[in-house]
Design an enzyme around this catalytic site. Structure first.
Site, PDB file in Angstrom:
ATOM      1  N   ASP A   4      -4.924   3.382  -2.632  1.00 23.47           N
ATOM      2  CA  ASP A   4      -3.567   3.942  -2.601  1.00 23.47           C
ATOM      3  C   ASP A   4      -3.413   5.023  -3.680  1.00 23.47           C
ATOM      4  O   ASP A   4      -2.783   6.056  -3.456  1.00 23.47           O
ATOM      5  CB  ASP A   4      -2.532   2.832  -2.807  1.00 23.47           C
ATOM      6  CG  ASP A   4      -2.788   1.660  -1.867  1.00 23.47           C
ATOM      7  OD1 ASP A   4      -3.243   1.902  -0.737  1.00 23.47           O
ATOM      8  OD2 ASP A   4      -2.560   0.514  -2.278  1.00 23.47           O
ATOM      9  N   ASP A  11      -1.354  -3.496  -9.019  1.00 29.08           N
ATOM     10  CA  ASP A  11      -1.720  -2.467  -8.041  1.00 29.08           C
ATOM     11  C   ASP A  11      -1.141  -1.094  -8.368  1.00 29.08           C
ATOM     12  O   ASP A  11      -1.607  -0.086  -7.847  1.00 29.08           O
ATOM     13  CB  ASP A  11      -1.234  -2.880  -6.643  1.00 29.08           C
ATOM     14  CG  ASP A  11      -1.834  -4.207  -6.206  1.00 29.08           C
ATOM     15  OD1 ASP A  11      -2.534  -4.852  -7.012  1.00 29.08           O
ATOM     16  OD2 ASP A  11      -1.620  -4.584  -5.042  1.00 29.08           O
ATOM     17  N   ALA A  27       0.815  -1.213   0.000  1.00 29.43           N
ATOM     18  CA  ALA A  27       0.000   0.000   0.000  1.00 29.43           C
ATOM     19  C   ALA A  27       0.856   1.274   0.000  1.00 29.43           C
ATOM     20  O   ALA A  27       0.563   2.225  -0.729  1.00 29.43           O
ATOM     21  CB  ALA A  27      -0.912  -0.016   1.215  1.00 29.43           C
TER      22      ALA A  27
HETATM   23  O1  CKP Z   1      -6.587  -0.599  -0.155  1.00 31.75           O
HETATM   24  P1  CKP Z   1      -5.880  -0.886  -1.441  1.00 31.75           P
HETATM   25  O2  CKP Z   1      -6.607  -1.850  -2.336  1.00 31.75           O
HETATM   26  O3  CKP Z   1      -5.510   0.377  -2.167  1.00 31.75           O
HETATM   27  O4  CKP Z   1      -4.506  -1.550  -0.976  1.00 31.75           O
HETATM   28  C1  CKP Z   1      -3.834  -2.530  -1.686  1.00 31.75           C
HETATM   29  C2  CKP Z   1      -2.511  -2.922  -1.092  1.00 31.75           C
HETATM   30  O5  CKP Z   1      -0.401  -3.418   0.813  1.00 31.75           O
HETATM   31  C3  CKP Z   1      -1.911  -4.082  -1.876  1.00 31.75           C
HETATM   32  O6  CKP Z   1      -0.975  -3.598  -2.810  1.00 31.75           O
HETATM   33  C4  CKP Z   1      -1.285  -4.968  -0.826  1.00 31.75           C
HETATM   34  O7  CKP Z   1       0.069  -5.178  -1.040  1.00 31.75           O
HETATM   35  C5  CKP Z   1      -1.499  -4.234   0.480  1.00 31.75           C
HETATM   36  O8  CKP Z   1      -2.608  -3.381   0.250  1.00 31.75           O
HETATM   37  C6  CKP Z   1      -1.708  -5.230   1.608  1.00 31.75           C
HETATM   38  O9  CKP Z   1      -0.750  -5.481   2.339  1.00 31.75           O
HETATM   39  O10 CKP Z   1      -2.832  -5.760   1.701  1.00 31.75           O
HETATM   40 MG    MG Z   2      -7.260   0.718   1.146  1.00 35.63          MG
END
Ligand code: CKP
Ligand code: MG
Length: 312
Positions: free
Chosen positions: A257, A293, A34
């Site tokens: 993000d 992502d 994120a």
């Molecule tokens: O809330 P979001 O869908 O924007 O977040 C996604 C990210 O860091 C994803 O890239 C993943 O690596 C994470 O959230 C996580 O650790 O769940």
């Molecule tokens: Mg989020």
């Protein structure tokens, strides 16, 4: 530099076909976390950023480091350690409209971060600290590190931006609730989604969620409402904004993000809260139009084009 963040970034393996992953043969690889998702989004919008983290001293750690550095993020505070491996996760498109995330990150290099990873003179180079609720969920030492970093940043005059990013696969409901509320109380700008707001404050109403967060001390709250846009409160101004165009979602992960990147960049460039929220909605929407992502994070030109013509 403008924005500093801290967190874990992983290599993602995503089956190429839709369906339960037990049948998958071919996977594509991506890089995600994120905090770096947001920092990459900020770099695309012209904001200079830095990242505090730990990676395994292994092939995947090197891959992530090269990638993040390649996107322009300062990596002077990223350590490669031999005691643990780089975390990974799998992103399964279980059904066409149902994405499931499976983590393999317990005991990872990032989860071993401690207060020793914080260098005050490095933190002093930034104006904003961006934190999400994922990092304190990684381990007890990460949680302690987050509180230490926030207090260091505040004493140096940085503004704290916080996305709760609730991940109940990483910690218990009780611990998540308590810690996320403590972190909200230390933040200036808070960016919850409605389901996170409902989890924390037992209400689905974006206005009530924002008010609860203002009562805890934040000056700006933007509640994400998915395809309906977002509701903002900034000092005594409040209102709604949404993306300039309806888009077709290819991959929803990372939208929040991208939203954070659009909002923080907007605040830094001096946009009004309404314009910054609209930019956030456009950035979040564009992320979802591409698999991965970070791959769909837009440049300023793309956002302007979307705003003025309604086309991507
Ligand atoms: O809330 P979001 O869908 O924007 O977040 C996604 C990210 O860091 C994803 O890239 C993943 O690596 C994470 O959230 C996580 O650790 O769940
Ligand atoms: Mg989020």
């Amino acid at each position: 530099m403008d924005v500093l963040s801290i967190g874990e970034t992983m290599v993602v393996f995503a089956p190429k076909e839709v369906g339960p992953m037990r049948y998958a043969q071919d996977f594509s690889t991506h890089i995600a976390g994120a905090e770096t998702n947001t920092l990459i989004g900020l770099e695309k919008l012209g904001v200079k950023t830095g990242w505090i983290s730990q990676l395994g001293n292994d092939e995947l750690g090197q891959k992530i480091l090269n990638f993040v550095r390649g996107e322009g993020i300062n990596v002077d505070s990223v350590k490669l350690i031999s005691e643990a491996s780089t975390g990974i996760f799998l992103k399964e498109k279980f059904r066409q409209d149902q994405t499931r995330v499976h983590y393999y990150r317990k005991g990872s290099a990032a989860s071993l971060m401690s207060e020793a990873n914080i260098d005050e003179s490095y933190v002093a180079q930034f104006k904003y600290l961006y934190v999400t609720g994922i990092t304190p969920a990684l381990s007890a030492s990460c949680k302690q590190t987050i509180f230490k970093l926030i207090s260091t940043a505040k004493s140096l005059g940085l503004q704290i931006v916080f996305d709760p990013n609730l991940r109940l696969k990483l910690w218990s409901e009780d611990e998540a609730k308590e810690t996320l509320k403590q972190l909200i109380a230390l933040s200036d700008i808070v960016l919850p989604g409605t389901s996170e707001g409902a989890f924390l404050f037992n209400t689905q109403s974006e206005e009530e969620i924002a008010q609860e967060i203002i009562n805890l001390g934040a000056s700006t709250v933007v509640v994400k409402l998915g395809s309906k846009g977002a509701y903002y409160v900034h000092n005594d101004i409040s209102g709604y904004a949404k993306a300039s165009k309806e888009i077709e979602v290819v991959d929803p992960v990372g939208a929040g993000d991208g939203f954070a990147a659009g909002l923080i960049a907007g605040i830094i460039e001096g946009l009004s809260i309404h314009e910054a929220t609209e930019q956030a909605c456009n950035a979040g929407a564009l992320v979802t139009t591409v698999k991965g992502d970070v791959e769909g994070l837009p440049t300023k030109e793309e956002i302007e084009q979307m705003k003025h013509t309604g086309h991507v």
